[in-house]
Design a protein around this motif. Sequence first.
Motif, mmCIF file in Angstrom:
data_model
loop_
_atom_site.group_PDB
_atom_site.id
_atom_site.type_symbol
_atom_site.label_atom_id
_atom_site.label_comp_id
_atom_site.label_asym_id
_atom_site.label_seq_id
_atom_site.Cartn_x
_atom_site.Cartn_y
_atom_site.Cartn_z
ATOM 1 N N CYS A 184 0.873 -1.176 0.000
ATOM 2 C CA CYS A 184 0.000 0.000 0.000
ATOM 3 C C CYS A 184 0.909 1.224 0.000
ATOM 4 C CB CYS A 184 -0.924 0.002 1.216
ATOM 5 S SG CYS A 184 -2.082 1.404 1.249
ATOM 6 N N PRO A 185 1.299 1.706 -1.172
ATOM 7 C CA PRO A 185 2.249 2.824 -1.254
ATOM 8 C C PRO A 185 1.835 4.039 -0.435
ATOM 9 C CG PRO A 185 1.908 1.854 -3.419
ATOM 10 C CD PRO A 185 0.916 1.209 -2.507
ATOM 11 N N GLU A 186 0.551 4.352 -0.416
ATOM 12 C CA GLU A 186 0.090 5.518 0.335
ATOM 13 C C GLU A 186 0.372 5.350 1.824
ATOM 14 O OE1 GLU A 186 -1.643 9.252 0.959
ATOM 15 O OE2 GLU A 186 -1.094 8.260 -0.923
ATOM 16 N N ALA A 187 0.039 4.167 2.371
ATOM 17 C CA ALA A 187 0.286 3.903 3.793
ATOM 18 C C ALA A 187 1.778 3.836 4.089
ATOM 19 C CB ALA A 187 -0.398 2.605 4.210
ATOM 20 N N GLU A 189 4.189 5.381 2.553
ATOM 21 C CA GLU A 189 4.758 6.733 2.515
ATOM 22 C C GLU A 189 4.467 7.477 3.817
ATOM 23 O OE1 GLU A 189 4.241 10.848 -0.077
ATOM 24 O OE2 GLU A 189 3.710 8.918 -0.989
ATOM 25 N N ILE A 190 3.244 7.337 4.318
ATOM 26 C CA ILE A 190 2.890 7.969 5.596
ATOM 27 C C ILE A 190 3.729 7.378 6.721
ATOM 28 C CG2 ILE A 190 1.044 8.295 7.283
ATOM 29 C CD1 ILE A 190 -0.938 8.198 4.934
ATOM 30 N N PHE A 290 -5.355 6.589 8.524
ATOM 31 C CA PHE A 290 -5.394 5.786 7.300
ATOM 32 C C PHE A 290 -4.613 4.486 7.483
ATOM 33 C CE2 PHE A 290 -3.603 4.630 3.090
ATOM 34 C CZ PHE A 290 -4.799 4.305 2.461
ATOM 35 N N SER A 433 -7.427 3.333 -3.018
ATOM 36 C CA SER A 433 -7.100 3.994 -1.752
ATOM 37 C C SER A 433 -5.598 4.033 -1.510
ATOM 38 C CB SER A 433 -7.791 3.277 -0.589
ATOM 39 O OG SER A 433 -9.194 3.325 -0.716
ATOM 40 N N CYS A 434 -4.900 2.987 -1.941
ATOM 41 C CA CYS A 434 -3.463 2.892 -1.689
ATOM 42 C C CYS A 434 -2.620 3.505 -2.801
ATOM 43 C CB CYS A 434 -3.065 1.429 -1.495
ATOM 44 S SG CYS A 434 -3.643 0.722 0.070
ATOM 45 N N GLY A 435 -3.270 4.030 -3.838
ATOM 46 C CA GLY A 435 -2.516 4.651 -4.919
ATOM 47 C C GLY A 435 -1.818 3.659 -5.816
#
Length: 482
Positions: A184-187, A189-190, A290, A433-435
């Motif tokens: 999940c790239p978005e998670a 990165e966060i 998230f 959602s995860c991009g």
Amino acid sequence: MDSWNIWSFLTIILIIFDNNRQSFSIGNNEVQGLSSSKSWTSNDQTILRHVQIVFRHGDRTPVWVEPPEPYYEKHKYWPQGFGQLTKQGKAKAYRLGQLLRKYYSDYLGWRFSVQEVFIRSSALDRCIETAQLIMAGAYPPNSSLARWNISSTSEPLAKLWQPTPIESFIPADEDTLLRINKPCPEADEIKERLLDSRRNRRLLQRYRPLLDQLERILSDHLHTIEQVSNVHENMNIMHENGYYWYKWEPESGNRSEELSKWTQESEEEIRRQLRLFEVAKYRSMFDDDFIKQVRAGELLHRIGDIFKSRRSVMEPASDSDRDYRLHLYSTHDTKLAALLQTLNVWNQELVPYLGTLMFELHQSRENSSQYYVQLWYLNETADLLEAQELRPHRLDIPGCDQEEFDEQNLMCPLDEFLFLIQPFSPPQDWKHSCGIHSELTAMISVNILLLIVNLTMMFFLLMGIMYVCSCINSRSGYERLR
């Protein structure tokens, strides 16, 4: 009465007699070996309706050790392999099963049934084996129906153990219920931003002299919280198995001169300091809504959906979940840490091996339409082998208007529990959602980019041709002066 009915009747009598005899025998063993169990008597104000238990696997070997880190020689120090249960981990898991059986004896009864108990495990060996051992301790074959000793070769084992089905998920990295590894790239990165917080950078700076020393020993850089946390994790496992770095003698080559300056006391102090980094890692990596949604949401909402199905048969979580009395989930410390932080009940301590969360659903005796959730946490597991009973801690969920039944019995109304976990519902569209873009989307994007580049090149080429033509035309309009 014909002969078939007579034999059927006698068979039933023998089974009942055998069950009673076994129950009496088990009861005697309980009196001798264990103290009183948790029970729900007719005087209680609630009735226990369902239990869901989430536990970490047992003690294990390091996931990976490579030279020049001490004790990297797998064949000598970790013959069972990396990331596998140790003997201690196996024995403690079996004991936990026995103690869970005792703790919930009044609720579960003694006979195992696939229609009442569901077990789900992470696909890693250590989790599957832990689930097997806990079930072996919790459900010994205590009746002739459960025993499978139809031959002399199977008789010794058949009296002690019965097989139980355990569900898992393949591929392991796609399991969002019991693992946190699904891409999940978005998670991610966060998470990287959280781990690189100012507070964590100050921690790295504060212990830089120690980290420099460890870098010389390991011949590796220690610039992030996760890197230092991994060193602590391995050192901790080695100490649990009696392997101290300062005692290590490599099979080939020379060990770092730094280790010759260490003592057992100084090494234990170093481990204590490194522990701060692992706590910092877990404190940081789930400190975002998230991340909680994608790493804890699915399991938390499965627990909530199953509790809802107990309240009304008209809204089952699924047809297969309707009749279960007990759900067991064998997972990892990261998943328990995600659950604890999502519910805002984490005590800033690392999740130990066999750390266990017990979610209980209770029904009010006075008002049968009222249901409550009670949460218990077993986080003291080092002495499980000597324990006579489980002593979990009750966790009161912040934000929930707890109802007090007595001084020791606070419970969260089910509807409030469901309301509190609602913001952490798992994403309906994981990739969006995860991009994550699908291969088709990526291909279309690449083709569009290539088309734009080609059109741009054609435009400039056309402009160049037009410019050259205009120059030629303008030159042909003049005559040379004589």
